[in-house]
Scaffold this motif. Structure first.
Motif, PDB file in Angstrom:
ATOM      1  N   THR A 141     -10.334   7.495   8.508  1.00  0.00           N
ATOM      2  CA  THR A 141      -9.474   7.165   7.378  1.00  0.00           C
ATOM      3  C   THR A 141      -9.187   8.411   6.551  1.00  0.00           C
ATOM      4  O   THR A 141     -10.096   9.185   6.261  1.00  0.00           O
ATOM      5  N   SER A 142      -7.930   8.602   6.200  1.00  0.00           N
ATOM      6  CA  SER A 142      -7.561   9.702   5.313  1.00  0.00           C
ATOM      7  C   SER A 142      -7.458   9.169   3.895  1.00  0.00           C
ATOM      8  O   SER A 142      -6.813   8.163   3.645  1.00  0.00           O
ATOM      9  N   TYR A 171       1.010   5.091   5.950  1.00  0.00           N
ATOM     10  CA  TYR A 171       1.162   3.635   5.970  1.00  0.00           C
ATOM     11  C   TYR A 171       0.811   2.976   4.644  1.00  0.00           C
ATOM     12  O   TYR A 171       0.804   1.751   4.548  1.00  0.00           O
ATOM     13  N   MET A 172       0.564   3.767   3.618  1.00  0.00           N
ATOM     14  CA  MET A 172       0.112   3.211   2.336  1.00  0.00           C
ATOM     15  C   MET A 172       1.264   2.659   1.508  1.00  0.00           C
ATOM     16  O   MET A 172       2.274   3.330   1.301  1.00  0.00           O
ATOM     17  N   ALA A 173       1.083   1.463   0.988  1.00  0.00           N
ATOM     18  CA  ALA A 173       2.090   0.826   0.130  1.00  0.00           C
ATOM     19  C   ALA A 173       2.178   1.560  -1.198  1.00  0.00           C
ATOM     20  O   ALA A 173       1.210   2.199  -1.630  1.00  0.00           O
ATOM     21  N   PRO A 174       3.337   1.450  -1.879  1.00  0.00           N
ATOM     22  CA  PRO A 174       3.488   2.129  -3.171  1.00  0.00           C
ATOM     23  C   PRO A 174       2.351   1.837  -4.143  1.00  0.00           C
ATOM     24  O   PRO A 174       1.837   2.744  -4.809  1.00  0.00           O
ATOM     25  N   GLU A 175       1.928   0.561  -4.202  1.00  0.00           N
ATOM     26  CA  GLU A 175       0.874   0.218  -5.177  1.00  0.00           C
ATOM     27  C   GLU A 175      -0.480   0.822  -4.799  1.00  0.00           C
ATOM     28  O   GLU A 175      -1.336   1.030  -5.665  1.00  0.00           O
ATOM     29  N   GLN A 176      -0.686   1.112  -3.506  1.00  0.00           N
ATOM     30  CA  GLN A 176      -1.933   1.772  -3.114  1.00  0.00           C
ATOM     31  C   GLN A 176      -1.981   3.194  -3.654  1.00  0.00           C
ATOM     32  O   GLN A 176      -3.029   3.670  -4.091  1.00  0.00           O
ATOM     33  N   TRP A 177      -0.835   3.877  -3.604  1.00  0.00           N
ATOM     34  CA  TRP A 177      -0.770   5.236  -4.154  1.00  0.00           C
ATOM     35  C   TRP A 177      -1.083   5.238  -5.646  1.00  0.00           C
ATOM     36  O   TRP A 177      -1.597   6.210  -6.189  1.00  0.00           O
ATOM     37  N   GLN A 178      -0.742   4.132  -6.311  1.00  0.00           N
ATOM     38  CA  GLN A 178      -0.911   4.041  -7.758  1.00  0.00           C
ATOM     39  C   GLN A 178      -2.271   3.484  -8.167  1.00  0.00           C
ATOM     40  O   GLN A 178      -2.548   3.301  -9.357  1.00  0.00           O
ATOM     41  N   GLY A 179      -3.133   3.193  -7.167  1.00  0.00           N
ATOM     42  CA  GLY A 179      -4.473   2.713  -7.469  1.00  0.00           C
ATOM     43  C   GLY A 179      -4.517   1.311  -8.031  1.00  0.00           C
ATOM     44  O   GLY A 179      -5.487   0.926  -8.703  1.00  0.00           O
ATOM     45  N   ALA A 213      -7.086   4.857  -1.653  1.00  0.00           N
ATOM     46  CA  ALA A 213      -7.622   5.148  -0.332  1.00  0.00           C
ATOM     47  C   ALA A 213      -6.726   4.509   0.713  1.00  0.00           C
ATOM     48  O   ALA A 213      -6.070   3.504   0.452  1.00  0.00           O
ATOM     49  N   GLY A 214      -6.736   5.084   1.900  1.00  0.00           N
ATOM     50  CA  GLY A 214      -5.911   4.582   2.987  1.00  0.00           C
ATOM     51  C   GLY A 214      -5.443   5.744   3.833  1.00  0.00           C
ATOM     52  O   GLY A 214      -5.954   6.858   3.719  1.00  0.00           O
ATOM     53  N   THR A 215      -4.476   5.502   4.695  1.00  0.00           N
ATOM     54  CA  THR A 215      -3.879   6.556   5.506  1.00  0.00           C
ATOM     55  C   THR A 215      -2.451   6.746   5.019  1.00  0.00           C
ATOM     56  O   THR A 215      -1.644   5.817   5.079  1.00  0.00           O
ATOM     57  N   ARG A 254      -6.639  -2.715   3.984  1.00  0.00           N
ATOM     58  CA  ARG A 254      -6.308  -1.463   3.286  1.00  0.00           C
ATOM     59  C   ARG A 254      -6.120  -0.251   4.189  1.00  0.00           C
ATOM     60  O   ARG A 254      -5.768   0.824   3.700  1.00  0.00           O
ATOM     61  N   ASP A 255      -6.356  -0.369   5.492  1.00  0.00           N
ATOM     62  CA  ASP A 255      -6.180   0.806   6.341  1.00  0.00           C
ATOM     63  C   ASP A 255      -5.598   0.425   7.701  1.00  0.00           C
ATOM     64  O   ASP A 255      -6.021   0.930   8.734  1.00  0.00           O
ATOM     65  N   TYR A 256      -4.625  -0.488   7.681  1.00  0.00           N
ATOM     66  CA  TYR A 256      -3.949  -0.863   8.919  1.00  0.00           C
ATOM     67  C   TYR A 256      -3.101   0.320   9.399  1.00  0.00           C
ATOM     68  O   TYR A 256      -2.361   0.924   8.615  1.00  0.00           O
TER      69      TYR A 256
END
Length: 307
Positions: free
Chosen positions: A304-305, A171-179, A166-168, A133-135
């Motif tokens: 991590t941001s 580099y965050m995938a679209p689905e990460q932004w959407q939780g 959560a992530g930086t 989740r934070d590559y």
């Protein structure tokens, strides 16, 4: 060396390697074996937060379950009334971020070598049901021989869980932004975004804040035209907007990468790529832990941001 309060029993501190948002990392020697190690201490204020302490414990459990030459190895986790720390493999290397700052870009073969090493490390995690989740470049260490290892599983989660946004952001995938639930496809996306940065010298999207980056990652076309034509198929696949359009996991993506690299650059592509990485790292000798100089940021201290 600065004196700190609690130290892990059985280890002699040599010097500090770096400090980040979560604490500090110290070069130490294991008394019984003489083995040099990196000891990652959880920051005092964070240690008093039960949620952060639980995350630190979870990182140790995850690292303890991973056996891969592409992931920094855990030796032990120690928690006492005075502190909490992870003793782990000392990698005599520098962060990929430092390499990119110095060289701007790595060239295609070196970028492919980094991507392959990282994907193999992520694949080891995915096989155990863990999503990093934070590559990002800060969480990849490049050794003197041009090989690389993955570090910092501080916000990793079990596959299929919904741990929140959560992530930086870069580099965050679209689905990460959407939780949405954590999945290996998000790690593939982040690794590909870093691959793009190795190739071009810049992050895929130029947003200056969370809102701009969220829209760009979710909606904007991937700027693959800035990368060499031979590797664009990997960028298209790895950064597809929908997770189901990406490779299912890192191991699957490695197979695609090797096939493309062999066809485009011949059978010695990886050896040449690692030589290029080694040469780039050699330009920054004082950042290696073995140098005795300032080594800030070299071992699992990236901050991590949170989105």
């Amino acid at each position: 060396m600065t004196t700190y309060g609690w130290t892990v029993p059985g280890y002699t501190h040599v010097r500090e390697l770096g400090a980040g948002g979560g604490g500090r990392v110290v070069l130490a020697v294991h008394g019984a074996t003489g083995t040099p190690v990196a000891v990652k201490y959880l920051g005092e204020r964070l240690r008093e937060d039960p949620a952060f302490l639980a995350e630190f414990r979870a990182e140790a459990r995850l690292l303890g379950g991973l056996e891969s030459p592409y992931v920094v190895r855990l030796y032990e986790y120690v928690e006492a009334p005075g502190g909490a720390a992870i003793a782990m493999e000392l990698v005599d290397g520098i962060s990929l971020r430092a390499v990119l700052r110095e060289s701007g870009r790595t060239g295609p073969e070196a970028a492919l070598a980094v991507l392959k090493g990282s994907l193999l490390g992520l694949a080891a995690a995915h096989r155990t049901g863990v999503v990093h989740r934070d590559y990002k470049p800060e969480n990849v260490l490049v050794a003197a021989d041009g090989s690389s290892k993955l570090v910092d599983f501080g916000i990793a989660a079990r596959r299929g869980t919904t741990p929140g946004v959560a992530g930086t952001p870069a580099y965050m995938a679209p689905e990460q932004w959407q939780g949405r639930p954590a999945s290996p496809a998000a790690d593939v996306y982040a690794a590909t975004a870093t691959f793009f940065e190795c190739l071009t010298g810049r992050k895929p999207f130029p947003g200056q804040n969370f809102a701009e980056l969220a829209v760009q990652h979710v909606e904007a076309p991937v700027p693959e035209d800035e990368a060499p034509e031979t590797v664009r198929p990997l960028i298209r696949r790895g950064m597809a907007k929908a997770p189901e359009q990406r490779p299912g996991d890192a191991e699957e993506f490695v197979a695609e990468l090797e096939q493309l690299a062999l066809a485009a650059y011949g059978p010695d592509w990886e050896e040449r790529g690692q030589r290029r990485l080694a040469a780039a790292a050699a330009l920054l000798p004082l950042l290696f832990p073995s140098s005795g100089g300032a080594a800030s940021g070299t071992t699992a201290v990236a901050t991590t941001s949170l989105g």
